[in-house]
Design a protein around this motif. Structure first.
Motif, PDB file in Angstrom:
ATOM      1  N   VAL A 135      47.071  47.522  76.415  1.00 47.09           N
ATOM      2  CA  VAL A 135      45.958  48.256  75.822  1.00 47.09           C
ATOM      3  C   VAL A 135      46.256  49.742  75.658  1.00 47.09           C
ATOM      4  CG1 VAL A 135      44.789  48.835  77.988  1.00 47.09           C
ATOM      5  CG2 VAL A 135      43.435  48.482  75.929  1.00 47.09           C
ATOM      6  N   ASN A 136      47.274  50.244  76.334  1.00 48.60           N
ATOM      7  CA  ASN A 136      47.501  51.688  76.363  1.00 48.60           C
ATOM      8  C   ASN A 136      47.676  52.300  74.980  1.00 48.60           C
ATOM      9  OD1 ASN A 136      47.446  51.212  79.079  1.00 48.60           O
ATOM     10  ND2 ASN A 136      49.472  52.031  79.521  1.00 48.60           N
ATOM     11  N   VAL A 137      48.480  51.648  74.140  1.00 49.02           N
ATOM     12  CA  VAL A 137      48.750  52.223  72.824  1.00 49.02           C
ATOM     13  C   VAL A 137      47.559  52.092  71.875  1.00 49.02           C
ATOM     14  CG1 VAL A 137      51.234  51.860  72.977  1.00 49.02           C
ATOM     15  CG2 VAL A 137      49.795  50.052  72.066  1.00 49.02           C
ATOM     16  N   ALA A 138      46.577  51.271  72.251  1.00 51.18           N
ATOM     17  CA  ALA A 138      45.395  51.095  71.406  1.00 51.18           C
ATOM     18  C   ALA A 138      44.288  52.086  71.732  1.00 51.18           C
ATOM     19  CB  ALA A 138      44.861  49.665  71.553  1.00 51.18           C
ATOM     20  N   LEU A 139      44.447  52.884  72.786  1.00 49.57           N
ATOM     21  CA  LEU A 139      43.369  53.764  73.237  1.00 49.57           C
ATOM     22  C   LEU A 139      42.896  54.758  72.171  1.00 49.57           C
ATOM     23  CD1 LEU A 139      44.411  54.485  76.934  1.00 49.57           C
ATOM     24  CD2 LEU A 139      42.654  52.930  76.095  1.00 49.57           C
ATOM     25  N   PRO A 140      43.779  55.416  71.414  1.00 48.08           N
ATOM     26  CA  PRO A 140      43.270  56.336  70.381  1.00 48.08           C
ATOM     27  C   PRO A 140      42.396  55.629  69.340  1.00 48.08           C
ATOM     28  CG  PRO A 140      45.589  56.758  70.817  1.00 48.08           C
ATOM     29  CD  PRO A 140      45.259  55.485  71.532  1.00 48.08           C
ATOM     30  N   THR A 141      42.809  54.442  68.928  1.00 48.50           N
ATOM     31  CA  THR A 141      42.028  53.685  67.948  1.00 48.50           C
ATOM     32  C   THR A 141      40.703  53.230  68.543  1.00 48.50           C
ATOM     33  OG1 THR A 141      44.100  52.879  66.998  1.00 48.50           O
ATOM     34  CG2 THR A 141      42.098  51.750  66.338  1.00 48.50           C
ATOM     35  N   ILE A 142      40.735  52.766  69.787  1.00 43.66           N
ATOM     36  CA  ILE A 142      39.508  52.349  70.459  1.00 43.66           C
ATOM     37  C   ILE A 142      38.552  53.524  70.599  1.00 43.66           C
ATOM     38  CG2 ILE A 142      38.562  51.546  72.674  1.00 43.66           C
ATOM     39  CD1 ILE A 142      41.112  49.897  73.029  1.00 43.66           C
ATOM     40  N   GLY A 143      39.080  54.678  71.015  1.00 45.24           N
ATOM     41  CA  GLY A 143      38.243  55.863  71.176  1.00 45.24           C
ATOM     42  C   GLY A 143      37.569  56.269  69.882  1.00 45.24           C
ATOM     43  N   ALA A 144      38.310  56.213  68.775  1.00 42.66           N
ATOM     44  CA  ALA A 144      37.740  56.602  67.489  1.00 42.66           C
ATOM     45  C   ALA A 144      36.692  55.608  67.008  1.00 42.66           C
ATOM     46  CB  ALA A 144      38.863  56.724  66.455  1.00 42.66           C
ATOM     47  N   GLU A 145      36.947  54.310  67.172  1.00 43.49           N
ATOM     48  CA  GLU A 145      36.021  53.302  66.648  1.00 43.49           C
ATOM     49  C   GLU A 145      34.774  53.147  67.512  1.00 43.49           C
ATOM     50  OE1 GLU A 145      36.040  48.504  65.723  1.00 43.49           O
ATOM     51  OE2 GLU A 145      37.849  49.681  65.333  1.00 43.49           O
ATOM     52  N   GLY A 159      54.198  44.963  76.931  1.00 41.63           N
ATOM     53  CA  GLY A 159      52.827  45.310  76.578  1.00 41.63           C
ATOM     54  C   GLY A 159      52.717  46.400  75.531  1.00 41.63           C
ATOM     55  N   PRO A 160      53.290  47.584  75.765  1.00 45.71           N
ATOM     56  CA  PRO A 160      53.187  48.641  74.749  1.00 45.71           C
ATOM     57  C   PRO A 160      53.827  48.274  73.417  1.00 45.71           C
ATOM     58  CG  PRO A 160      53.813  49.552  76.881  1.00 45.71           C
ATOM     59  CD  PRO A 160      53.898  48.054  77.011  1.00 45.71           C
ATOM     60  N   LEU A 161      54.934  47.530  73.467  1.00 43.28           N
ATOM     61  CA  LEU A 161      55.599  47.140  72.223  1.00 43.28           C
ATOM     62  C   LEU A 161      54.713  46.193  71.411  1.00 43.28           C
ATOM     63  CD1 LEU A 161      59.232  46.515  73.546  1.00 43.28           C
ATOM     64  CD2 LEU A 161      58.376  48.496  72.291  1.00 43.28           C
ATOM     65  N   LEU A 162      54.212  45.149  72.071  1.00 38.41           N
ATOM     66  CA  LEU A 162      53.357  44.191  71.378  1.00 38.41           C
ATOM     67  C   LEU A 162      52.057  44.844  70.940  1.00 38.41           C
ATOM     68  CD1 LEU A 162      52.814  41.303  70.478  1.00 38.41           C
ATOM     69  CD2 LEU A 162      51.957  40.804  72.774  1.00 38.41           C
ATOM     70  N   GLY A 163      51.479  45.663  71.817  1.00 38.06           N
ATOM     71  CA  GLY A 163      50.246  46.346  71.467  1.00 38.06           C
ATOM     72  C   GLY A 163      50.421  47.254  70.267  1.00 38.06           C
ATOM     73  N   GLY A 164      51.548  47.964  70.208  1.00 36.01           N
ATOM     74  CA  GLY A 164      51.796  48.852  69.073  1.00 36.01           C
ATOM     75  C   GLY A 164      51.897  48.095  67.762  1.00 36.01           C
ATOM     76  N   VAL A 165      52.576  46.943  67.777  1.00 36.46           N
ATOM     77  CA  VAL A 165      52.697  46.135  66.562  1.00 36.46           C
ATOM     78  C   VAL A 165      51.335  45.633  66.103  1.00 36.46           C
ATOM     79  CG1 VAL A 165      53.621  43.988  65.623  1.00 36.46           C
ATOM     80  CG2 VAL A 165      55.068  45.451  67.040  1.00 36.46           C
ATOM     81  N   LEU A 166      50.547  45.105  67.039  1.00 37.20           N
ATOM     82  CA  LEU A 166      49.239  44.559  66.679  1.00 37.20           C
ATOM     83  C   LEU A 166      48.299  45.641  66.164  1.00 37.20           C
ATOM     84  CD1 LEU A 166      48.665  42.050  69.635  1.00 37.20           C
ATOM     85  CD2 LEU A 166      49.164  41.497  67.255  1.00 37.20           C
ATOM     86  N   VAL A 167      48.285  46.778  66.822  1.00 42.70           N
ATOM     87  CA  VAL A 167      47.390  47.865  66.398  1.00 42.70           C
ATOM     88  C   VAL A 167      47.764  48.370  65.014  1.00 42.70           C
ATOM     89  CG1 VAL A 167      46.673  50.241  66.883  1.00 42.70           C
ATOM     90  CG2 VAL A 167      46.777  48.576  68.732  1.00 42.70           C
ATOM     91  N   SER A 168      49.048  48.500  64.760  1.00 40.78           N
ATOM     92  CA  SER A 168      49.484  49.006  63.454  1.00 40.78           C
ATOM     93  C   SER A 168      49.217  48.013  62.330  1.00 40.78           C
ATOM     94  CB  SER A 168      50.976  49.349  63.498  1.00 40.78           C
ATOM     95  OG  SER A 168      51.752  48.190  63.754  1.00 40.78           O
ATOM     96  N   LEU A 169      49.237  46.723  62.633  1.00 42.31           N
ATOM     97  CA  LEU A 169      49.042  45.704  61.603  1.00 42.31           C
ATOM     98  C   LEU A 169      47.587  45.293  61.422  1.00 42.31           C
ATOM     99  CD1 LEU A 169      52.050  43.286  62.308  1.00 42.31           C
ATOM    100  CD2 LEU A 169      51.847  45.014  60.502  1.00 42.31           C
ATOM    101  N   ALA A 170      46.829  45.207  62.520  1.00 45.24           N
ATOM    102  CA  ALA A 170      45.485  44.613  62.418  1.00 45.24           C
ATOM    103  C   ALA A 170      44.423  45.320  63.241  1.00 45.24           C
ATOM    104  CB  ALA A 170      45.556  43.141  62.840  1.00 45.24           C
ATOM    105  N   GLY A 171      44.739  46.445  63.882  1.00 44.53           N
ATOM    106  CA  GLY A 171      43.739  47.131  64.686  1.00 44.53           C
ATOM    107  C   GLY A 171      43.814  46.733  66.149  1.00 44.53           C
ATOM    108  N   TRP A 172      42.866  47.248  66.948  1.00 45.38           N
ATOM    109  CA  TRP A 172      42.955  47.056  68.398  1.00 45.38           C
ATOM    110  C   TRP A 172      42.384  45.725  68.879  1.00 45.38           C
ATOM    111  CZ3 TRP A 172      38.512  46.427  71.311  1.00 45.38           C
ATOM    112  CH2 TRP A 172      37.302  46.807  70.716  1.00 45.38           C
ATOM    113  N   ARG A 173      41.472  45.115  68.156  1.00 45.23           N
ATOM    114  CA  ARG A 173      40.826  43.894  68.653  1.00 45.23           C
ATOM    115  C   ARG A 173      41.787  42.712  68.827  1.00 45.23           C
ATOM    116  NH1 ARG A 173      35.278  44.711  68.748  1.00 45.23           N
ATOM    117  NH2 ARG A 173      34.619  46.534  67.575  1.00 45.23           N
ATOM    118  N   PRO A 174      42.767  42.510  67.949  1.00 41.97           N
ATOM    119  CA  PRO A 174      43.723  41.413  68.174  1.00 41.97           C
ATOM    120  C   PRO A 174      44.533  41.549  69.454  1.00 41.97           C
ATOM    121  CG  PRO A 174      43.768  42.087  65.877  1.00 41.97           C
ATOM    122  CD  PRO A 174      42.922  43.090  66.593  1.00 41.97           C
ATOM    123  N   VAL A 175      44.614  42.749  70.034  1.00 40.21           N
ATOM    124  CA  VAL A 175      45.283  42.929  71.314  1.00 40.21           C
ATOM    125  C   VAL A 175      44.654  42.010  72.367  1.00 40.21           C
ATOM    126  CG1 VAL A 175      45.639  44.569  73.201  1.00 40.21           C
ATOM    127  CG2 VAL A 175      46.054  45.277  70.843  1.00 40.21           C
TER     128      VAL A 175
END
Length: 268
Positions: free
Chosen positions: A23-33, A145-161
């Motif tokens: 979840v770490n790499v998704a925090l900026p997107t989560i914070g904004a949304e 975790g950070p690698l997979l999270g980064g790919v998912l966030v960049s492709l589809a946002g934070w929820r697929p994490v």
């Protein structure tokens, strides 16, 4: 069949460890949304780790009394449901609560997967190999975790994490029900006072490492002392104190505390 059991238990362990860091790499997107502040985002990360640590010993004790197969299935159910709630979160508070729910499921899964593997591989050499695979998967999940999270966030946002966990949990739960026998239950009941003091000691100790809070550290020490006192008096301790006198056990715990403590500090 035993290989399938090992793969299934490793899948559970992988998810538990993956969600410490994914979840770490998704925090900026989560914070904004979700319009979440820094303190709320910190608890999105810490809520999972603190609850997992607090209930870990209790999860193992429940497995001894109720049967590890049933506790692993319950862990999959709770973890999967909480992951779905994370994916549906409409506010930061909702997400923090769902992350805590994931921690509950993870605390049931982690010791249960280890116990199931130990029972499935009774021979000394084969057990050592199986536990080596289990530990290797655990070690792989943390940096993944950070690698997979980064790919998912960049492709589809934070929820697929979080949604990623749901189908994996469903498959693993079905496999567990089909492949893992009920096992032997330990006669007796759960040591509730021991579980309560252990939860406070472990949870506040992990929080002290994460947040650097002196009060949490003092609380952890006080609760640990209370836990030892409770375990000395009870007839059915959840953690026999003789284990703490083992050099091998203490050495392994020291290495684990150093490694995971550094990871938790760096992930904040």
């Amino acid at each position: 069949m035993r290989s399938a059991v090992l793969i299934t238990m490793c899948a559970g362990m992988f998810l538990v460890q993956l969600d410490v860091t994914v979840v770490n790499v998704a925090l900026p997107t989560i914070g904004a949304e979700l319009n979440a502040g820094l303190a709320q985002l910190q608890w999105v990360v810490d809520g999972y780790s603190v609850v997992l640590a607090a209930l870990l010993l209790t999860g193992g004790a429940l497995g001894d009394v109720l049967g590890h197969r049933g506790v692993v299935l319950a862990g999959f159910a709770v973890f999967g449901a909480a992951s779905a709630l994370c994916g549906l979160a409409g506010s930061a508070g909702w997400l923090v609560a769902a992350r805590a729910g994931q921690g509950v499921g993870a605390a049931l899964l982690l010791p249960g997967t280890l116990a199931v593997i130990t029972a499935a591989f009774p021979g000394r050499r084969e057990r050592a190999r199986a536990l080596g695979v289990w530990a290797g998967v655990s070690a792989l999940a943390l940096p993944a975790g950070p690698l997979l999270g980064g790919v998912l966030v960049s492709l589809a946002g934070w929820r697929p994490v979080f949604w990623l966990n749901v189908p994996v949990v469903a498959v693993a739960a079905v496999a567990t029900r089909r492949l893992v026998p009920p096992g032997v239950r330990k006669p007796g009941r759960v040591d509730v006072p021991g579980a309560a003091t252990a939860a406070v000691a472990l949870g506040s100790g992990v929080y002290a490492v994460i947040a650097g809070q002196p009060f949490a550290a003092v609380l952890a020490v006080a609760a640990a002392v209370a836990f030892v006192a409770v375990e000395r008096r009870t007839r059915e301790p959840m953690l026999p104190l003789d284990v703490l006198r083992s050099r091998q056990t203490m050495g392994a715990n020291l290495v684990s505390r150093t490694a995971f403590g550094g990871l938790l500090r760096s992930s904040c």
